[in-house]
Scaffold this motif. Structure first.
Motif, PDB file in Angstrom:
ATOM      1  N   GLU A  89       0.866  -1.253   0.086  1.00 53.47           N
ATOM      2  CA  GLU A  89      -0.038   0.198   0.091  1.00 53.47           C
ATOM      3  C   GLU A  89       0.937   1.162   0.005  1.00 53.47           C
ATOM      4  N   GLY A  90       0.414   2.095  -0.542  1.00 56.53           N
ATOM      5  CA  GLY A  90       1.278   3.556  -0.833  1.00 56.53           C
ATOM      6  C   GLY A  90       2.327   3.560  -1.823  1.00 56.53           C
ATOM      7  N   ARG A  91       2.705   2.528  -2.476  1.00 58.10           N
ATOM      8  CA  ARG A  91       3.747   2.524  -3.336  1.00 58.10           C
ATOM      9  C   ARG A  91       3.312   3.478  -4.609  1.00 58.10           C
ATOM     10  N   GLU A  92       4.548   4.206  -5.302  1.00 57.53           N
ATOM     11  CA  GLU A  92       3.899   5.100  -6.297  1.00 57.53           C
ATOM     12  C   GLU A  92       4.036   4.005  -7.622  1.00 57.53           C
ATOM     13  N   LEU A  93       3.173   4.305  -8.229  1.00 57.79           N
ATOM     14  CA  LEU A  93       2.937   3.631  -9.451  1.00 57.79           C
ATOM     15  C   LEU A  93       2.749   4.651 -10.642  1.00 57.79           C
ATOM     16  N   VAL A  94       3.076   4.389 -11.857  1.00 62.06           N
ATOM     17  CA  VAL A  94       2.619   4.920 -13.185  1.00 62.06           C
ATOM     18  C   VAL A  94       2.068   4.183 -13.877  1.00 62.06           C
ATOM     19  N   VAL A  95       0.682   4.737 -14.236  1.00 57.70           N
ATOM     20  CA  VAL A  95      -0.159   3.717 -15.007  1.00 57.70           C
ATOM     21  C   VAL A  95       0.110   4.135 -16.655  1.00 57.70           C
ATOM     22  N   ALA A  96       0.392   2.905 -17.482  1.00 55.08           N
ATOM     23  CA  ALA A  96       0.950   2.860 -18.696  1.00 55.08           C
ATOM     24  C   ALA A  96      -0.035   2.549 -19.866  1.00 55.08           C
ATOM     25  N   GLU A  97      -1.022   1.900 -19.142  1.00 55.90           N
ATOM     26  CA  GLU A  97      -1.958   1.173 -19.992  1.00 55.90           C
ATOM     27  C   GLU A  97      -3.200   0.673 -19.211  1.00 55.90           C
ATOM     28  N   THR A  98      -4.323   0.378 -20.027  1.00 52.58           N
ATOM     29  CA  THR A  98      -5.473   0.250 -19.252  1.00 52.58           C
ATOM     30  C   THR A  98      -6.141  -0.866 -20.286  1.00 52.58           C
ATOM     31  N   SER A  99      -6.590  -2.116 -19.753  1.00 54.48           N
ATOM     32  CA  SER A  99      -7.309  -3.155 -20.269  1.00 54.48           C
ATOM     33  C   SER A  99      -8.363  -3.613 -19.715  1.00 54.48           C
ATOM     34  N   GLY A 100      -9.686  -2.983 -19.682  1.00 54.82           N
ATOM     35  CA  GLY A 100     -10.557  -3.664 -18.942  1.00 54.82           C
ATOM     36  C   GLY A 100     -10.363  -3.386 -17.409  1.00 54.82           C
ATOM     37  N   PRO A 101     -10.525  -4.036 -16.607  1.00 50.23           N
ATOM     38  CA  PRO A 101     -10.382  -4.139 -15.071  1.00 50.23           C
ATOM     39  C   PRO A 101      -8.952  -3.984 -14.733  1.00 50.23           C
ATOM     40  N   TRP A 102      -8.024  -4.186 -15.880  1.00 48.36           N
ATOM     41  CA  TRP A 102      -6.635  -4.322 -15.314  1.00 48.36           C
ATOM     42  C   TRP A 102      -5.636  -3.074 -16.075  1.00 48.36           C
ATOM     43  N   ILE A 103      -4.690  -2.774 -15.322  1.00 49.93           N
ATOM     44  CA  ILE A 103      -3.769  -1.464 -15.750  1.00 49.93           C
ATOM     45  C   ILE A 103      -2.254  -2.358 -15.751  1.00 49.93           C
ATOM     46  N   ARG A 104      -1.650  -1.750 -16.556  1.00 51.73           N
ATOM     47  CA  ARG A 104      -0.218  -1.964 -16.649  1.00 51.73           C
ATOM     48  C   ARG A 104       0.506  -1.025 -16.028  1.00 51.73           C
ATOM     49  N   VAL A 105       1.414  -1.016 -15.060  1.00 53.10           N
ATOM     50  CA  VAL A 105       2.021  -0.158 -14.240  1.00 53.10           C
ATOM     51  C   VAL A 105       3.732  -0.276 -14.358  1.00 53.10           C
ATOM     52  N   PHE A 106       4.231   0.770 -13.927  1.00 51.77           N
ATOM     53  CA  PHE A 106       5.658   0.650 -13.713  1.00 51.77           C
ATOM     54  C   PHE A 106       5.691   1.042 -12.045  1.00 51.77           C
ATOM     55  N   ALA A 107       6.306   0.217 -11.311  1.00 56.07           N
ATOM     56  CA  ALA A 107       6.106   0.769  -9.947  1.00 56.07           C
ATOM     57  C   ALA A 107       7.632   0.306  -9.241  1.00 56.07           C
ATOM     58  N   ASN A 108       7.801   0.844  -8.074  1.00 53.97           N
ATOM     59  CA  ASN A 108       8.952   0.667  -7.115  1.00 53.97           C
ATOM     60  C   ASN A 108       8.501  -0.232  -6.150  1.00 53.97           C
ATOM     61  N   THR A 109       8.890  -1.457  -6.345  1.00 48.71           N
ATOM     62  CA  THR A 109       7.919  -2.361  -5.221  1.00 48.71           C
ATOM     63  C   THR A 109       9.044  -2.384  -3.884  1.00 48.71           C
ATOM     64  N   ASP A 110      10.412  -2.634  -4.059  1.00 52.93           N
ATOM     65  CA  ASP A 110      11.213  -3.168  -3.411  1.00 52.93           C
ATOM     66  C   ASP A 110      12.588  -2.338  -2.929  1.00 52.93           C
ATOM     67  N   VAL A 111      12.587  -1.114  -3.723  1.00 48.66           N
ATOM     68  CA  VAL A 111      13.731  -0.175  -3.424  1.00 48.66           C
ATOM     69  C   VAL A 111      13.338   1.015  -2.636  1.00 48.66           C
ATOM     70  N   GLU A 112      13.792   1.123  -1.581  1.00 51.16           N
ATOM     71  CA  GLU A 112      13.398   2.505  -0.814  1.00 51.16           C
ATOM     72  C   GLU A 112      14.481   3.700  -1.001  1.00 51.16           C
TER      73      GLU A 112
END
Length: 363
Positions: A89-112
């Motif tokens: 929760e709270g990680r920054e995402l950038v939404v690159a594409e949308t497909s119905g109920p899905w979104i393709r994202v770029f996310a920093n998930t493990d690097v602080e």
């Protein structure tokens, strides 16, 4: 919106105030029930907060977003496809594409994000780029979401409440902090931005403070002999929202870095600390921490009276106790209904009755 009790302040450094995760709007009582075993882990993760690597590959367009729940990322918009990672929760995402109920994202998930002072001497070359993949769009707040600032504030506040519960999620406090940061970044003009920035800074402050209290250096008398708490975020709150309630709160917290770890029976420490709190009260005469600062000064003057009495220095003893009474009288005039004023009155009564405030009261 009521504020949750939050972990950590003053415990062990300033007298008489329980711990919590950060400051409440309507109360200054603090409590810190977060499991001790998780504090060091959370503190380590907070030393670096999500500052993306400058050399990392990033999408050039797309709204920023964040998730309100832990969500897996897949290689394809299908739950049966391979999982890439799981975002917090709270990680920054950038939404690159949308497909119905899905979104393709770029996310920093493990690097602080790493503070400049903590960056290795050879730089941060090993930091991997953001993770890319597909995730379900449910529970995602974008920077263009209607009332997104309210949503992020509400979810962050709820997570803070969970952080108080030892049965709550282990990373609830850190997740709350990240959501507050996203609010400030996505909605910088929101009327909630100042409060969110303060809470994010304070959560980090409390975790670092709790961790620092377990180190051997915490018992050092002089403040410069222990590692200083990271205060850049507090300074930014003061700079961005000067003369605000949140700036006053940040300025008060930063006094922690000036306080002695252990007085060791020496009057130098409470004498200097009393000056810090009195100066704060002069510079913030009507702030949310002014009464508390004056109480801390009263307490230290009462302690000085006992220290000087033990040393047989009657002149300094009487001066310190007289100053304590004067400060308490000022509090009764300016803050007649404050708990801190009542506590200061109790200290003065002890002085008048010859009851020791510092050390043991032996008959």
């Amino acid at each position: 919106m009521p504020r949750p009790i939050r972990a950590g302040v003053r415990g062990g450094i300033t007298e008489g105030t329980p711990i919590r995760l950060s400051s409440m709007i309507w109360t200054v009582k603090r409590f810190f029930p977060v499991a001790v075993a998780s504090v060091s882990l959370l503190t380590a993760s907070l030393i670096a907060e999500q500052k993306p690597d400058k050399n990392a590959m990033k999408p050039m367009a797309g709204p920023r977003a964040t998730a309100l729940r832990q969500t897996p990322i897949y290689v394809a918009p299908d739950t049966t496809s391979q999982k890439v990672d799981r975002i917090q929760e709270g990680r920054e995402l950038v939404v690159a594409e949308t497909s119905g109920p899905w979104i393709r994202v770029f996310a920093n998930t493990d690097v602080e994000e790493v503070d400049e002072k903590d960056v290795p001497i050879y730089g941060n070359e090993a930091a991997p780029p953001p993770v890319s993949g597909w995730m379900q769009a449910r529970g995602v707040v974008r920077e263009n979401t209607e009332n997104g600032d309210q949503i992020l504030m509400g979810e962050a506040a709820s997570l803070e409440i969970l952080a108080e519960d030892v049965r709550g999620p282990r990373n609830a406090g850190q997740s709350a902090r990240l959501l507050y940061r996203r609010l400030v970044e996505f909605f910088p003009t929101s009327p909630l931005a100042a409060e969110a920035a303060w809470r994010a800074a304070d959560i980090r402050w409390q975790f670092e403070k709790a961790d620092a209290s377990k180190r051997p250096s915490a018992k050092e008398r002089e403040a410069y002999l222990r590692e200083q708490l990271y205060d850049d975020e507090m300074k930014k709150v003061i700079k961005t929202w000067p003369h605000s309630r949140q700036a006053d709160l940040a300025a008060f917290e930063m006094i922690d870095n000036k306080l002695c770890g252990d007085w060791q029976g020496e009057p130098k420490c409470p004498e200097k600390e009393s000056q810090y709190f009195e100066k704060f009260a002069e510079e913030h005469p009507d702030g949310p921490r002014t009464a508390q600062a004056l109480y801390q000064a009263v307490y230290r003057q009462a302690v000085l009276g006992d220290m000087y009495a033990t040393d047989g220095n009657d002149k300094k003893r009487d001066a310190a106790r007289g100053h304590a009474k004067e400060l308490a009288s000022r509090m009764q005039t300016k803050f007649p209904t404050s708990d801190f004023t009542a506590r200061a009155s109790a200290l003065v009564y002890k002085l008048q009755q010859g009851v020791a405030v510092y050390g043991s009261d032996s008959e």
